[in-house]
Design an enzyme around this catalytic site. Structure first.
Site, PDB file in Angstrom:
ATOM      1  N   ASP A   7      11.815  -1.964   1.903  1.00 47.95           N
ATOM      2  CA  ASP A   7      10.715  -1.031   1.643  1.00 47.95           C
ATOM      3  C   ASP A   7       9.696  -1.832   0.832  1.00 47.95           C
ATOM      4  O   ASP A   7       9.828  -1.971  -0.382  1.00 47.95           O
ATOM      5  CB  ASP A   7      11.232   0.172   0.842  1.00 47.95           C
ATOM      6  N   GLU A  68       9.692  -1.317   6.601  1.00 48.12           N
ATOM      7  CA  GLU A  68       8.831  -0.151   6.772  1.00 48.12           C
ATOM      8  C   GLU A  68       7.412  -0.614   7.051  1.00 48.12           C
ATOM      9  O   GLU A  68       6.887  -1.497   6.377  1.00 48.12           O
ATOM     10  CB  GLU A  68       8.861   0.757   5.534  1.00 48.12           C
ATOM     11  N   ASP A 141      12.666   3.779  -3.997  1.00 46.72           N
ATOM     12  CA  ASP A 141      12.462   2.582  -3.172  1.00 46.72           C
ATOM     13  C   ASP A 141      13.794   2.013  -2.681  1.00 46.72           C
ATOM     14  O   ASP A 141      13.879   1.474  -1.578  1.00 46.72           O
ATOM     15  CB  ASP A 141      11.733   1.499  -3.969  1.00 46.72           C
TER      16      ASP A 141
END
Lengths: 172, 172
Positions: A7, A68, A141
């Site tokens: 992420d 992501e 996260d």
């Protein structure tokens, strides 16, 4: 299959590694958040995150990397940093010859919770349940990175299953 | 002082190297455009550009790196790629311990042409004149990279001059 989920973020970059077995079984291998101080110059922050990501890939040898995908909807400054960190993940995967895939936030949310608009709490709850953890991964996260890794593991498994089915049909 | 200027881009990344001497004298050392095919996967494009930039820094050993700062005003997809390529330049500079600086497009334009809103033709014309070239550098990305390198050289020179003046005052 071992998947590293990333992420991306300059201040907090979530990293989660899961091992997957047939039947959507996924196990937690590692979860962490790479942090870089906001008062460091940008180039030093990128070098630090690059070093940590590179070390992580060397130590855990993932079979695939999932990142992501960055959108420009948020703060412009934040988005640039996020894009640069995602670039580091893509670069390392290419250099180490590991297949890499990006997923939109809604693809990841839909994969783990069935709802592309799930909020952070829902994602964390589902990740905790799927990985059968006693404690929810924190911060968000970290949970997000695991969600990305799970999303790719399941997708990989379905892809494999489709490929195997096609193989069986061809062999008949 | 030798400066590498980078005009970041995924499809065309301009790179220009100039040597500077006292009195705003700058000489062309090298100019090129690193290209990556649009049909390559993003991670391969980044790895290719990283390799070329890294090779360039090793061959020409610049004392400083200057990179055009990315703005989110243009196409979102393009901006992400541009941010990622600028991240590679920042990363390499940090890893190789070379001072790196970013400049906004208008800082660069104002530096070489006196006009922060100069168009591409004006920038190319001024770069050609400043470097005393027979032929204008093409494409625009190549001229831009040289403009960035010139901007930093001149800034560096003024900074040095200020530092030297301060030194003289301190020594008096």
């Amino acid at each position: 299959m071992r998947v590293l989920g990333i992420d991306p973020g300059l201040t907090r970059c979530g990293v989660g590694i899961v091992d997957s077995a047939p039947g959507r079984v996924v196990k937690l291998v590692h979860v962490d958040v790479i942090r870089s101080a906001t008062d460091l110059p940008l180039e030093k922050r990128l070098a630090l995150i690059h070093f940590e990501l590179s070390d992580l890939i060397s130590r855990f040898a993932p079979d695939a990397v999932a990142i992501e995908r960055v959108f420009a909807q948020a703060n412009v400054r934040t988005v640039m940093g996020t894009a640069q960190v995602s670039g580091l993940g893509l670069l390392l995967a290419a250099q180490m010859d590991i297949p890499v895939q990006t997923y939109t936030p809604s693809e990841v949310k839909a994969s783990v919770s069935g709802n592309g608009r799930a909020d952070k709490n829902q994602v964390t709850t589902m990740v905790t349940r799927i990985l059968n953890l006693d404690v929810a991964p924190k911060p968000a996260d970290a949970a997000d990175a695991l969600a990305i890794a799970i999303c790719h593991s399941w997708r990989g498994t379905s892809m494999q299953r489709i490929a195997q089915a096609a193989q069986r049909i061809n062999n008949d």
